[in-house]
Design an enzyme around this catalytic site. Structure first.
Site, PDB file in Angstrom:
ATOM      1  N   HIS A 215       0.854  -1.182   0.000  1.00  0.00           N
ATOM      2  CA  HIS A 215       0.000   0.000   0.000  1.00  0.00           C
ATOM      3  C   HIS A 215       0.893   1.235   0.000  1.00  0.00           C
ATOM      4  O   HIS A 215       2.040   1.174   0.448  1.00  0.00           O
ATOM      5  CB  HIS A 215      -0.918  -0.007   1.224  1.00  0.00           C
ATOM      6  CG  HIS A 215      -2.053  -0.984   1.127  1.00  0.00           C
ATOM      7  ND1 HIS A 215      -3.368  -0.619   1.302  1.00  0.00           N
ATOM      8  CD2 HIS A 215      -2.077  -2.308   0.841  1.00  0.00           C
ATOM      9  CE1 HIS A 215      -4.151  -1.682   1.150  1.00  0.00           C
ATOM     10  NE2 HIS A 215      -3.384  -2.716   0.876  1.00  0.00           N
ATOM     11  N   CYS A 246      -7.096   1.092   3.472  1.00  0.00           N
ATOM     12  CA  CYS A 246      -7.135   0.328   4.707  1.00  0.00           C
ATOM     13  C   CYS A 246      -7.807   1.151   5.786  1.00  0.00           C
ATOM     14  O   CYS A 246      -7.341   2.240   6.115  1.00  0.00           O
ATOM     15  CB  CYS A 246      -5.730  -0.057   5.160  1.00  0.00           C
ATOM     16  SG  CYS A 246      -5.714  -0.964   6.717  1.00  0.00           S
ATOM     17  N   ASN A 255      -4.086   0.671  -2.510  1.00  0.00           N
ATOM     18  CA  ASN A 255      -3.086  -0.240  -3.038  1.00  0.00           C
ATOM     19  C   ASN A 255      -2.169   0.463  -4.033  1.00  0.00           C
ATOM     20  O   ASN A 255      -2.508   1.500  -4.598  1.00  0.00           O
ATOM     21  CB  ASN A 255      -3.784  -1.389  -3.767  1.00  0.00           C
ATOM     22  CG  ASN A 255      -4.580  -2.283  -2.859  1.00  0.00           C
ATOM     23  OD1 ASN A 255      -4.030  -3.046  -2.085  1.00  0.00           O
ATOM     24  ND2 ASN A 255      -5.904  -2.192  -2.954  1.00  0.00           N
TER      25      ASN A 255
END
Length: 312
Positions: A215, A246, A255
């Site tokens: 990420h 997240c 991502n």
């Protein structure tokens, strides 16, 4: 000094946008639109795509249509690598009926995240996965394993490499065919990547069995990817348009974007089998069809309709 000869000649881009990306977005796409996105990705030459999740529909509404989506994609399942996340035996039963040829299980390196995300302990979740992996392998399926929180955890801080390696050993012992190492909150640096890969190597887990899943929360995803490539990794997870994020990391930017990854790989002379212009067209199509925000810096730079840019 940078040693280009250490780079792989080819890299597999493993697209996770239709599953990992969309499950973290605020809108629920119609099944037909998801299927069309996946067809666009296939058309751009993406070699591997995670398309669905067989978790309880009420827990992840954005992915509640797994059976319907796979029915739409049936002609592609036999010819392309398409995986689906499976949390337990019930999920595996659904996946097998839907005709998938690859499943994934999602483990955690930390107790805090295992409790928050899996409602179980690290050991307890692995015990659930073990018979699922065995049955899937017996049925001839590939089984991908994920380990989340490989580098840092929002509750526990920096994660020891031993924790990750212990989970990795158990997953391989149970029969997974590939393991994706997840930097879930985007906190890793290149030094952390080298340390973890070395620790896995010391336990006999070959680089050829590993993928990386970064990420970009701290802006390190591409530098971490380059480090992993120089260390012998040849499979990299990414998400079209940088979809996803997240909920456990403030300001998480999602991502690693597939467009940014492919731009870097092609710039290094690494083969991916991907048509970059078609990939960029998929980003534009996704933006126009859904209104989703494009987070890929490369896509944003090249989708300026007022100028022509020669793409790699």
């Amino acid at each position: 000094m940078f040693d280009r000869s250490a780079l792989p000649k080819a890299v597999t881009v493993y697209e996770v946008g239709p599953r990992d990306g969309l499950q973290n977005e605020n809108i629920v796409l119609p099944t037909a639109l998801k299927a069309e996105l996946i067809r666009h990705l296939v058309g751009a030459g993406i070699p591997a795509i995670e398309v669905a999740s067989f978790v309880r529909p009420d827990l992840v509404p954005a992915l509640a249509d797994a059976e319907e989506l796979l029915a739409e994609l049936a002609p592609l399942l036999a010819t392309h690598r398409m995986g689906a996340l499976v949390p337990n035996q019930k999920g595996l039963d659904r996946a097998l009926k839907a005709g998938v040829r690859e499943i994934a299980v999602f483990a955690s390196a930390t107790e805090s995240f295992a409790k928050a995300n899996l409602n179980n302990s690290v050991a307890g979740s692995l015990d659930i996965f073990s018979p699922v992996i065995k049955q899937a392998r017996d049925a001839g399926l590939r089984v991908r394993g994920y380990i989340s929180m490989c580098f840092g955890d929002p509750w526990e801080g920096k994660v020891k490499t031993e924790q990750v390696v212990d989970v990795a050993e158990r997953l391989f012992a149970d029969g997974i065919t590939e393991l994706s190492l997840g930097d879930t909150i985007g906190i890793a640096t290149p030094g952390d990547v080298i340390d973890l890969l070395d620790a896995l190597d010391a336990r006999g887990i070959a680089r050829s069995l590993l993928a990386v899943h970064f990420h970009d929360t701290y802006g390190q995803a591409l530098s971490n990817t380059l480090t992993a490539l120089l260390e012998g990794i040849t499979t990299v997870d990414s998400s079209i348009a940088g979809l996803g994020g997240c909920p456990f990391a403030k300001s998480a930017t999602g991502n690693l974007a597939t467009e940014d990854l492919v731009w870097q790989l092609h710039g290094l002379g690494i083969s991916t089998g991907i048509n970059f212009e078609a990939l960029l067209g998929t980003s534009r199509w996704l933006r126009d069809q859904t209104g989703l925000k494009i987070r890929s810096k490369t896509a944003i730079a090249l989708m300026d309709d007022n100028r022509m840019v020669e793409t790699l």
